[in-house]
Design a protein around this motif. Structure first.
Motif, PDB file in Angstrom:
ATOM      1  N   ALA A 129      -3.909  -2.305   0.627  1.00 33.79           N
ATOM      2  CA  ALA A 129      -2.818  -3.112   1.184  1.00 33.79           C
ATOM      3  C   ALA A 129      -2.197  -2.423   2.400  1.00 33.79           C
ATOM      4  O   ALA A 129      -1.834  -3.074   3.388  1.00 33.79           O
ATOM      5  CB  ALA A 129      -1.753  -3.368   0.122  1.00 33.79           C
ATOM      6  N   GLN A 173      -4.411  -2.976   5.370  1.00 31.17           N
ATOM      7  CA  GLN A 173      -4.286  -4.348   5.863  1.00 31.17           C
ATOM      8  C   GLN A 173      -3.013  -4.528   6.684  1.00 31.17           C
ATOM      9  O   GLN A 173      -3.025  -5.162   7.746  1.00 31.17           O
ATOM     10  CB  GLN A 173      -4.309  -5.331   4.698  1.00 31.17           C
ATOM     11  CG  GLN A 173      -5.686  -5.560   4.103  1.00 31.17           C
ATOM     12  CD  GLN A 173      -5.650  -6.600   3.007  1.00 31.17           C
ATOM     13  OE1 GLN A 173      -5.545  -6.278   1.826  1.00 31.17           O
ATOM     14  NE2 GLN A 173      -5.727  -7.858   3.386  1.00 31.17           N
ATOM     15  N   LEU A 174      -1.913  -3.974   6.211  1.00 37.11           N
ATOM     16  CA  LEU A 174      -0.654  -4.076   6.960  1.00 37.11           C
ATOM     17  C   LEU A 174      -0.783  -3.424   8.334  1.00 37.11           C
ATOM     18  O   LEU A 174      -0.308  -3.963   9.335  1.00 37.11           O
ATOM     19  CB  LEU A 174       0.490  -3.423   6.181  1.00 37.11           C
ATOM     20  CG  LEU A 174       0.986  -4.125   4.913  1.00 37.11           C
ATOM     21  CD1 LEU A 174       2.138  -3.338   4.304  1.00 37.11           C
ATOM     22  CD2 LEU A 174       1.419  -5.555   5.192  1.00 37.11           C
ATOM     23  N   TYR A 227      -2.694  -5.735  10.571  1.00 38.45           N
ATOM     24  CA  TYR A 227      -1.870  -6.858  11.029  1.00 38.45           C
ATOM     25  C   TYR A 227      -0.846  -6.405  12.074  1.00 38.45           C
ATOM     26  O   TYR A 227      -0.430  -7.185  12.935  1.00 38.45           O
ATOM     27  CB  TYR A 227      -1.139  -7.510   9.852  1.00 38.45           C
ATOM     28  CG  TYR A 227      -2.045  -8.261   8.906  1.00 38.45           C
ATOM     29  CD1 TYR A 227      -3.040  -9.106   9.380  1.00 38.45           C
ATOM     30  CD2 TYR A 227      -1.899  -8.141   7.518  1.00 38.45           C
ATOM     31  CE1 TYR A 227      -3.865  -9.801   8.504  1.00 38.45           C
ATOM     32  CE2 TYR A 227      -2.710  -8.834   6.645  1.00 38.45           C
ATOM     33  CZ  TYR A 227      -3.702  -9.656   7.145  1.00 38.45           C
ATOM     34  OH  TYR A 227      -4.523 -10.349   6.283  1.00 38.45           O
ATOM     35  N   ASP A 262       2.589  -3.322  -1.114  1.00 41.64           N
ATOM     36  CA  ASP A 262       2.073  -4.474  -1.853  1.00 41.64           C
ATOM     37  C   ASP A 262       3.019  -5.664  -1.708  1.00 41.64           C
ATOM     38  O   ASP A 262       2.579  -6.817  -1.579  1.00 41.64           O
ATOM     39  CB  ASP A 262       1.908  -4.121  -3.337  1.00 41.64           C
ATOM     40  CG  ASP A 262       0.821  -3.077  -3.560  1.00 41.64           C
ATOM     41  OD1 ASP A 262      -0.303  -3.289  -3.077  1.00 41.64           O
ATOM     42  OD2 ASP A 262       1.101  -2.068  -4.206  1.00 41.64           O
ATOM     43  N   LEU A 289       2.719  -7.066   1.919  1.00 38.35           N
ATOM     44  CA  LEU A 289       1.476  -7.800   2.125  1.00 38.35           C
ATOM     45  C   LEU A 289       1.556  -9.184   1.486  1.00 38.35           C
ATOM     46  O   LEU A 289       1.123 -10.182   2.087  1.00 38.35           O
ATOM     47  CB  LEU A 289       0.291  -7.028   1.547  1.00 38.35           C
ATOM     48  CG  LEU A 289      -1.079  -7.686   1.739  1.00 38.35           C
ATOM     49  CD1 LEU A 289      -1.395  -7.854   3.215  1.00 38.35           C
ATOM     50  CD2 LEU A 289      -2.178  -6.879   1.037  1.00 38.35           C
ATOM     51  N   ALA A 290       2.136  -9.261   0.294  1.00 42.23           N
ATOM     52  CA  ALA A 290       2.305 -10.561  -0.359  1.00 42.23           C
ATOM     53  C   ALA A 290       3.193 -11.471   0.484  1.00 42.23           C
ATOM     54  O   ALA A 290       2.923 -12.669   0.625  1.00 42.23           O
ATOM     55  CB  ALA A 290       2.904 -10.368  -1.745  1.00 42.23           C
ATOM     56  N   TYR A 300       3.677 -11.319   3.779  1.00 44.40           N
ATOM     57  CA  TYR A 300       2.950 -11.692   5.003  1.00 44.40           C
ATOM     58  C   TYR A 300       1.933 -12.790   4.709  1.00 44.40           C
ATOM     59  O   TYR A 300       1.827 -13.785   5.450  1.00 44.40           O
ATOM     60  CB  TYR A 300       2.246 -10.466   5.581  1.00 44.40           C
ATOM     61  CG  TYR A 300       1.452 -10.766   6.835  1.00 44.40           C
ATOM     62  CD1 TYR A 300       2.042 -10.703   8.091  1.00 44.40           C
ATOM     63  CD2 TYR A 300       0.098 -11.116   6.752  1.00 44.40           C
ATOM     64  CE1 TYR A 300       1.313 -10.988   9.246  1.00 44.40           C
ATOM     65  CE2 TYR A 300      -0.636 -11.403   7.898  1.00 44.40           C
ATOM     66  CZ  TYR A 300      -0.025 -11.342   9.131  1.00 44.40           C
ATOM     67  OH  TYR A 300      -0.743 -11.628  10.271  1.00 44.40           O
ATOM     68  N   GLU A 301       1.176 -12.606   3.630  1.00 44.35           N
ATOM     69  CA  GLU A 301       0.122 -13.572   3.319  1.00 44.35           C
ATOM     70  C   GLU A 301       0.695 -14.926   2.934  1.00 44.35           C
ATOM     71  O   GLU A 301       0.151 -15.966   3.305  1.00 44.35           O
ATOM     72  CB  GLU A 301      -0.774 -13.012   2.213  1.00 44.35           C
ATOM     73  CG  GLU A 301      -1.627 -11.836   2.697  1.00 44.35           C
ATOM     74  CD  GLU A 301      -2.549 -11.298   1.635  1.00 44.35           C
ATOM     75  OE1 GLU A 301      -2.269 -11.511   0.427  1.00 44.35           O
ATOM     76  OE2 GLU A 301      -3.539 -10.629   1.999  1.00 44.35           O
ATOM     77  N   GLN A 302       1.801 -14.942   2.179  1.00 40.87           N
ATOM     78  CA  GLN A 302       2.393 -16.227   1.812  1.00 40.87           C
ATOM     79  C   GLN A 302       2.923 -16.952   3.043  1.00 40.87           C
ATOM     80  O   GLN A 302       2.698 -18.155   3.214  1.00 40.87           O
ATOM     81  CB  GLN A 302       3.528 -16.047   0.797  1.00 40.87           C
ATOM     82  CG  GLN A 302       4.174 -17.383   0.415  1.00 40.87           C
ATOM     83  CD  GLN A 302       5.082 -17.282  -0.776  1.00 40.87           C
ATOM     84  OE1 GLN A 302       4.803 -16.550  -1.719  1.00 40.87           O
ATOM     85  NE2 GLN A 302       6.189 -18.014  -0.763  1.00 40.87           N
ATOM     86  N   ASN A 354       2.011 -16.666   6.179  1.00 43.87           N
ATOM     87  CA  ASN A 354       0.949 -17.110   7.061  1.00 43.87           C
ATOM     88  C   ASN A 354       0.083 -18.193   6.433  1.00 43.87           C
ATOM     89  O   ASN A 354      -0.458 -19.042   7.139  1.00 43.87           O
ATOM     90  CB  ASN A 354       0.101 -15.909   7.492  1.00 43.87           C
ATOM     91  CG  ASN A 354       0.792 -15.075   8.546  1.00 43.87           C
ATOM     92  OD1 ASN A 354       0.685 -15.326   9.732  1.00 43.87           O
ATOM     93  ND2 ASN A 354       1.558 -14.072   8.103  1.00 43.87           N
ATOM     94  N   PHE A 355      -0.002 -18.194   5.107  1.00 37.76           N
ATOM     95  CA  PHE A 355      -0.694 -19.298   4.430  1.00 37.76           C
ATOM     96  C   PHE A 355       0.090 -20.598   4.617  1.00 37.76           C
ATOM     97  O   PHE A 355      -0.485 -21.644   4.916  1.00 37.76           O
ATOM     98  CB  PHE A 355      -0.837 -18.989   2.936  1.00 37.76           C
ATOM     99  CG  PHE A 355      -1.374 -20.146   2.131  1.00 37.76           C
ATOM    100  CD1 PHE A 355      -2.732 -20.445   2.129  1.00 37.76           C
ATOM    101  CD2 PHE A 355      -0.510 -20.954   1.386  1.00 37.76           C
ATOM    102  CE1 PHE A 355      -3.220 -21.518   1.392  1.00 37.76           C
ATOM    103  CE2 PHE A 355      -0.995 -22.024   0.658  1.00 37.76           C
ATOM    104  CZ  PHE A 355      -2.361 -22.310   0.657  1.00 37.76           C
TER     105      PHE A 355
END
Length: 454
Positions: A216, A219-220, A223, A432, A435-436, A438-440, A442-443
Motif C-alpha cells: 500500500a 502504491q501511495l 500515485y 492502508d 489507500l482505501a 484514494y481508491e474509493q 477515484n472509483f
C-alpha cells in the motif's frame, strides 16, 4: 548479582555511558509529567527519566552499586523518548538508555531463556530476510490451514497468558511465501510526471508480516508521482537490537543498510514504520566513533523521510480522498513523533479525507505500551498503559484508530480485542487507510464519468 558481575557492570557503565550527556540533566522535572512509567507507578521517581539518569550517574561515579532494582528501573523504561521534546537542556535520553542497557546486558549473567531468545531472534533471524520469510510463512500456514481455528477451539491458547491469547487473534493475515519472495525492485510512478525518485526501506517485519501495508505504501508513492527503488541487500534496521542492549549487532546492520542504499541515486529514503525510521535517522550517532562509516552514515541519515511527510510535500492530500461516515482518531508512534519530529503530517492527511471526522484523542502522544518487545517482557505494565490508552480512544467514539507503526498497530488491535470492541472499532495503519480513501474517491469519480457519458 555476585561481586564480579557488579564490578563488570560498573566498569561497563564508565566505558559506555556518555558522561557529558548525563551532566546535561539539571533535574528540573519537566520530564516527569510526560513519562508513562512514572505516572503508572504512582509517581515513583525511580521510574522517571531524571531518576534513571541519577541511577546511571551514581553507577558511573561509584556512589551506588549495580543491583536488581537498578536493572528493573532501566528495564521498565519504554524508551518512548517523550521526555526529550520537553527537556530544556536537550538531554538525549534515548541514547543514554541504549548505552545503559548495553552496559548491563553485555556484562551480567544472562538467564537461559534470554540467551535462547536473543540468540535465535536477534542474531539468527531478524538480520536475515530469507529466514524471516520462512518463519512468517509458517505463521501463514498456521492461519490458512485451519490449525489456528483448531487451536482456538480446543483451548490450546488458554495455556498462554491472556495478553498473548488476545495478540494471537489480532495478528494480520500473512501473505504466502511466494508473494513475499516476489518483491519488485523498481516501480515507476503512476503519474505523467515523475516528481521524485525515492528508495523504500521495506524492513524485516514490515516486508513479511505486514507486506500488504508495504504494498500500500508503494502504491501511495506511485500515485504521488514517485519512482521507487527497493534495494535487495537491505536488512533489519537494528532498532530492536539497539533498544535491547545489543549495540554491536545494531552497528553491523547499520553498515549493511548504508551500503545497500548508497548506489540507489535517490532523493529520499522512505520509511513507513515510526520505530524503524527513528533508528535509521540516528545511524550517524550509532557510528560516530567509526571514521570509515560516520560520513557515509550522515549522508544516509539526511535522506530518511517518513511516508506521511513526503505525501504532504507532494500534495497527495489535495487529491480526491473519500470514505463513508467514519470517525477517526490518531495514536502517535512515539518514535515517529519524538525521534523524527513527524506528527502534524499524519493529521493533515486524515483531515483531508471527505466523509471522515477526525477527533483528537487525549494524550495521543503518550506511549501505547507496545515499545518493541516491551509488551512481552514487561506485560503487566504494558497492559496498564494500554488500558489508559483505550479509555481515551473510547471517549472519542471513533470507529477507527489510525497509527503509523506496526507495534503500535498490533497494540491498539490488542486493546480493542481486550475491551470487546471488535464489532464497533478497528485499528489500521495510516497508509492502508489512505489507500482505501484514494481508491474509493477515484472509483466514485470514474463511475460518475461513465454515467455522465451515457
Amino acid at each position: 548479582m555476585d561481586a564480579r558481575e557488579k564490578t563488570r557492570i560498573q566498569q561497563a557503565f564508565k566505558e559506555k555511558i556518555d558522561y557529558d550527556e548525563l551532566m546535561n540533566c539539571t533535574r528540573c522535572g519537566f520530564c516527569l509529567p510526560t513519562c508513562p512509567t512514572y505516572i503508572e507507578t504512582g509517581r515513583n521517581e525511580v521510574h522517571s527519566p531524571r531518576g534513571r539518569i541519577a541511577l546511571m550517574k551514581g553507577l558511573v561515579d561509584g556512589l551506588i552499586e549495580p543491583s536488581e532494582e537498578v536493572k528493573q528501573s532501566i528495564d521498565m523504561c519504554l524508551g518512548c523518548r517523550a521526555c526529550e521534546p520537553v527537556c530544556p537542556s536537550g538531554v538525549k535520553f534515548g541514547r543514554l538508555l541504549e548505552q545503559a542497557r548495553d552496559a548491563i546486558y553485555q556484562s551480567h549473567h544472562r538467564s537461559l531463556p534470554e540467551k535462547i531468545m536473543k540468540g535465535i531472534f536477534f542474531k539468527n533471524l531478524f538480520p536475515y530476510q530469507n529466514r524471516m520469510i520462512g518463519l512468517t510463512g509458517l505463521l501463514g500456514f498456521y492461519q490458512r490451514s485451519g490449525t489456528q481455528k483448531l487451536a482456538q477451539a480446543i483451548g490450546i491458547m488458554k495455556l498462554f497468558p491472556e495478553s498473548m491469547q488476545a495478540m494471537e487473534k489480532v495478528l494480520p493475515q500473512v501473505p504466502k511465501m511466494k508473494e513475499m519472495k516476489q518483491r519488485p525492485r523498481h516501480i515507476p510512478p503512476l503519474t505523467k510526471e515523475r516528481k521524485q525518485r525515492v528508495a523504500f526501506f521495506s524492513g524485516c517485519l514490515m516486508d513479511t508480516m505486514f507486506m500488504h501495508t508495504n504494498d500500500a505504501t508503494i502504491q501511495l508513492l506511485q500515485y504521488a508521482g514517485c519512482e521507487i527503488v527497493v534495494p535487495e541487500t537491505q536488512s533489519c534496521c537494528g532498532a530492536l537490537h539497539g533498544h535491547s542492549g545489543e549495540l554491536d549487532q545494531a552497528r553491523e546492520m547499520a553498515k549493511r543498510n548504508i551500503a545497500a542504499f548508497e548506489d540507489a541515486a535517490v532523493d529520499y529514503i522512505i520509511t513507513n514504520a515510526g520505530g524503524c525510521g527513528a533508528f535509521l535517522v540516528e545511524y550517524d550517532h550509532l557510528l560516530k566513533d567509526d571514521p570509515e562509516w560516520n560520513g557515509r552514515a550522515q549522508a544516509f541519515c539526511a535522506k530518511i523521510k517518513d511516508v506521511t511527510k513526503i505525501l504532504i510535500e507532494l500534495d497527495f492530500h489535495k487529491l480526491p480522498l473519500r470514505l463513508e461516515n467514519q470517525i477517526v482518531t490518531y495514536q502517535d508512534s512515539c518514535h515517529l513523533r519524538n525521534g523524527q519530529k513527524t506528527f502534524i503530517e499524519p493529521r493533515q492527511l486524515l483531515e483531508a479525507i471527505d466523509g471522515v471526522t477526525f477527533i483528537e484523542m487525549k494524550d495521543a502522544d503518550r506511549c501505547c505500551g507496545s515499545a518493541g518487545i516491551y509488551n512481552i517482557v514487561q506485560s503487566e505494565m504494558s497492559m496498564q498503559i494500554l488500558d489508559y490508552k483505550m479509555e481515551q480512544a473510547t471517549k472519542t467514539k471513533a470507529t477507527t484508530i489510525v497509527t503509523a507503526n506496526p507495534g503500535c498497530l498490533l497494540q491498539m488491535k490488542l486493546g480493542i480485542e481486550r475491551e470487546g470492541l471488535s464489532e464497533n472499532m478497528e485499528a489500521v495503519h495510516i497508509v492502508d487507510y489512505l489507500l482505501a480513501a484514494y481508491e474509493q474517491a477515484n472509483f466514485e469519480e470514474a463511475a460518475t464519468k461513465v454515467i455522465s457519458s451515457r
